[in-house]
Design a protein around this motif. Sequence first.
Motif, PDB file in Angstrom:
ATOM      1  N   UNK A   1      -4.635  -3.251  -1.531  1.00 21.58           N
ATOM      2  CA  UNK A   1      -4.140  -2.583  -3.027  1.00 21.58           C
ATOM      3  C   UNK A   1      -5.328  -3.080  -3.749  1.00 21.58           C
ATOM      4  N   UNK A   2      -4.937  -4.441  -4.069  1.00 20.18           N
ATOM      5  CA  UNK A   2      -5.820  -5.332  -4.866  1.00 20.18           C
ATOM      6  C   UNK A   2      -7.508  -4.590  -5.054  1.00 20.18           C
ATOM      7  N   UNK A   3      -8.240  -3.961  -4.050  1.00 15.37           N
ATOM      8  CA  UNK A   3      -9.518  -3.081  -4.593  1.00 15.37           C
ATOM      9  C   UNK A   3      -9.237  -1.835  -4.611  1.00 15.37           C
TER      10      UNK A   3
ATOM     11  N   UNK B   1      -3.662   0.583 -18.500  1.00 14.99           N
ATOM     12  CA  UNK B   1      -2.613   0.224 -18.245  1.00 14.99           C
ATOM     13  C   UNK B   1      -2.315   0.454 -17.218  1.00 14.99           C
ATOM     14  N   UNK B   2      -0.516   0.207 -16.441  1.00 12.30           N
ATOM     15  CA  UNK B   2      -0.492   0.301 -14.916  1.00 12.30           C
ATOM     16  C   UNK B   2       0.202   1.491 -14.877  1.00 12.30           C
ATOM     17  N   UNK B   3       0.389   2.936 -16.100  1.00 11.14           N
ATOM     18  CA  UNK B   3       0.634   3.703 -15.734  1.00 11.14           C
ATOM     19  C   UNK B   3      -0.680   4.568 -15.520  1.00 11.14           C
ATOM     20  N   UNK B   4      -1.508   4.100 -16.012  1.00  4.89           N
ATOM     21  CA  UNK B   4      -2.883   4.773 -15.958  1.00  4.89           C
ATOM     22  C   UNK B   4      -3.780   4.501 -14.930  1.00  4.89           C
TER      23      UNK B   4
ATOM     24  N   UNK C   1       1.992   7.800  -3.972  1.00  6.63           N
ATOM     25  CA  UNK C   1       3.408   7.406  -3.829  1.00  6.63           C
ATOM     26  C   UNK C   1       3.746   5.600  -4.754  1.00  6.63           C
ATOM     27  N   UNK C   2       2.603   4.980  -5.322  1.00 11.99           N
ATOM     28  CA  UNK C   2       2.949   4.023  -5.372  1.00 11.99           C
ATOM     29  C   UNK C   2       4.024   3.699  -6.357  1.00 11.99           C
ATOM     30  N   UNK C   3       4.970   2.905  -6.742  1.00 10.22           N
ATOM     31  CA  UNK C   3       5.920   2.239  -7.782  1.00 10.22           C
ATOM     32  C   UNK C   3       4.721   1.638  -8.850  1.00 10.22           C
TER      33      UNK C   3
ATOM     34  N   UNK D   1       1.882  -3.027 -11.524  1.00 15.27           N
ATOM     35  CA  UNK D   1       2.042  -3.679 -12.922  1.00 15.27           C
ATOM     36  C   UNK D   1       1.360  -5.212 -11.869  1.00 15.27           C
ATOM     37  N   UNK D   2       2.174  -5.363 -10.729  1.00 19.07           N
ATOM     38  CA  UNK D   2       2.150  -6.689 -10.400  1.00 19.07           C
ATOM     39  C   UNK D   2       0.856  -7.242 -10.008  1.00 19.07           C
TER      40      UNK D   2
END
Length: 127
Positions: A12-14, A28-31, A39-41, A46-47
């Motif tokens: 996920x980080x990659x 931003x996190x939503x972007x 499907x990632x929340x 953000x985490x």
Amino acid sequence: MTESIRRPAGELEAAVLSALWAADGPLTPPEVQQALGGPLARTTVATILARLHDKGTVRRIRSGRAYAYSPAVEDHAALAAHRMHSELDKGADRPGVLARFVSRLSTDDEALLRDLLRRAGGSGEPG
């Protein structure tokens, strides 16, 4: 029956870093979530961004009430170098860690490392 498949945090980080590298500016996190698709929340994104910030691999700036993030490292090679330095900085036995790292290099990698040290101003030879 639908099963949720958890991806490793590193994967996920990659993916998040790849999205930031591909962007024209801070996201931003939503972007980031939109850039990743799937499907990632938003909270998961953000985490991951907060963890990357804590590791020093992304920068953040205020964007309204939230943050926008940009990469603090230029590419995968810079990221790997950052991680290597972080690991070296954690240990009390820096010479031991470096000795074990060097002892596991292939002949080609050892020659490359010697060449890089020579070009950087070191002799590449034990002193």
